[in-house]
Scaffold this motif. Structure first.
Motif, PDB file in Angstrom:
ATOM      1  N   TRP A 382       0.769  -1.282   0.109  1.00 47.38           N
ATOM      2  CA  TRP A 382       0.050  -0.230  -0.015  1.00 47.38           C
ATOM      3  C   TRP A 382       0.864   1.380  -0.007  1.00 47.38           C
ATOM      4  O   TRP A 382       0.539   2.254  -0.711  1.00 47.38           O
ATOM      5  N   PRO A 383       1.897   1.390   0.723  1.00 46.15           N
ATOM      6  CA  PRO A 383       2.716   2.571   0.608  1.00 46.15           C
ATOM      7  C   PRO A 383       3.304   2.800  -0.641  1.00 46.15           C
ATOM      8  O   PRO A 383       3.394   3.769  -1.128  1.00 46.15           O
ATOM      9  N   THR A 384       3.699   1.636  -1.117  1.00 46.12           N
ATOM     10  CA  THR A 384       4.333   1.738  -2.740  1.00 46.12           C
ATOM     11  C   THR A 384       3.156   2.241  -3.720  1.00 46.12           C
ATOM     12  O   THR A 384       3.500   3.268  -4.547  1.00 46.12           O
ATOM     13  N   GLU A 387       2.406   5.948  -2.980  1.00 46.58           N
ATOM     14  CA  GLU A 387       3.382   6.941  -3.594  1.00 46.58           C
ATOM     15  C   GLU A 387       3.069   7.040  -5.005  1.00 46.58           C
ATOM     16  O   GLU A 387       3.364   8.060  -5.555  1.00 46.58           O
TER      17      GLU A 387
END
Length: 395
Positions: A382-384, A387
């Motif tokens: 999810w962070p990737t 971003e």
């Protein structure tokens, strides 16, 4: 050494069964006199075959003498050979479709189909000799209960009497016929109705019969606080396409995601609206003009053949649409999250993919990395994902 061709009663039964499976529907709805009698050649024995296998031939002949062909008949032929006179069974003659049915133990099935087909011809003359009747000869004429067959006939008659009713399927005033009954038999009903109304195969039951359908509904989330203010604070909206098209908003960015959970999890994004759980139904977005007016149109789908099919279909409607997180790098960096795509897409045109997108699709389709690879969008880090998505939306 090749065995001489001599058919046993069991082998002949299997051959007739194959013909029955292939042709009984046409025998029912478009019988040809030239078809009957149907003959099956029982042997191609030469004198040499008989002489070299006399015991086997005698046993075979005795089998045919003891066998009861029912309403069919076995033709015999006398052979005068130097080795001695021989009387051999030469052909099985099946005089009619009724005889074929009895031969195969299908007499009650055939009689039921004939009786019901005769009712169709009398009540719906247009079905006489039709391919539609042939296609439904097993599913309807044989397998339906008497009650369901009468319900079907009542439904077909009502459609003919009220061709443009403007009713919903649930409202049809046909006794003992409700929505669930029709839905379970939609294929047969649609096939027969299309034939009765001379409608193309691509038309739906509702279109042919002038029935109302519930409008398609699409779920969106308004990710921009400013846009939500224009809608009285509404964020999560599910409404018919026409109503969404009339919303008084002009988003800068329209995002289409394949799966619902992804759309629900997205954070606030200035100027953005997200459309959820469409997949191959992206065609439904076509009437929403403010998507075309948006500065940026983004598609994010699963990394599988169906995901790229949906992307290609979306781009046919919105040529400027860009994809996000549908790259080889994303796929290969999440190898541990791969699952198997059970039924890969086979029929889509992928002309609208970029070279890089098509390369990933082709790699998945050709099993370049593993058999039937699939990476669901929710399985991407999810962070990737955020971003990358936010960097695209901020352009």
């Amino acid at each position: 050494m090749t065995e001489p061709k001599r058919l046993t009663p069991q082998q002949v039964h299997a051959l007739v069964r194959k013909k029955w499976d292939a042709y009984h529907s046409s025998w029912l709805v478009s019988p040809l006199e030239a078809t009957w009698p149907l003959t099956v050649l029982l042997h191609e024995l030469t004198q040499k075959d008989v002489s070299s296998g006399l015991a086997e031939t005698r046993k075979w002949v005795q089998t045919w003498r003891a066998w009861d062909p029912g309403s069919c008949s076995v033709q015999w032929v006398s052979r005068r050979w130097p080795s001695g006179d021989q009387e051999l069974p030469t052909r099985l003659v099946i005089p009619s479709a009724e005889a074929a049915a009895a031969f195969l133990g299908q007499k009650s099935v055939w009689d039921r189909a004939k009786r019901r087909y005769a009712q169709w011809c009398e009540r719906f003359p247009k079905l006489a000799g039709s391919k539609a009747a042939a296609r439904q000869s097993d599913a309807v004429l044989v397998e339906y209960s008497d009650e369901d067959f009468q319900r079907l006939n009542s439904l077909l008659q009502w459609f003919l009497d009220c061709p443009r009713s403007g009713l919903y399927l649930r409202q049809l005033p046909v006794p003992d016929v409700d929505t669930k009954w029709v839905e379970r038999r939609r294929g047969a009903v649609s096939d027969l109705v299309r034939h009765l109304f001379n409608a193309p195969d691509t038309t739906s039951l509702h279109q042919v019969c002038g029935l109302l359908t519930e409008p398609s509904r699409i779920r969106i989330r308004v990710l921009c606080p400013q846009l939500r203010g224009q809608l009285g604070g509404l964020c999560d909206i599910e409404a018919p396409v026409a109503e969404l098209a009339s919303l008084p908003i002009r988003p800068r960015t329209c995002i289409v995601v394949e799966n619902q959970n992804t759309g629900i999890a997205l954070p606030n994004i200035a100027g953005a609206v997200v459309f959820m759980r469409l997949g191959l139904a992206v065609d439904q977005l076509d009437p929403i003009g403010w998507i075309r007016d948006a500065f940026l149109q983004v598609y994010w789908g699963d990394l599988d053949t169906h995901g790229f099919a949906a992307l290609a279909r979306a781009r046919r409607r919105f040529p400027a649409m860009v994809s996000v997180l549908m790259t080889e790098e994303t796929l290969l960096s999440h190898r541990s999250m791969w699952v198997r795509e059970e039924k890969p897409s086979k029929v889509e045109s992928f002309d609208n993919l970029t070279e890089a997108e098509f390369d990933v699709y082709d790699g998945i389709r050709s099993n370049r990395w593993e058999q039937q690879v699939r990476l669901e969008q929710e399985r991407i880090s999810w962070p990737t994902a955020m971003e990358r998505l936010l960097s695209v939306c901020s352009v």
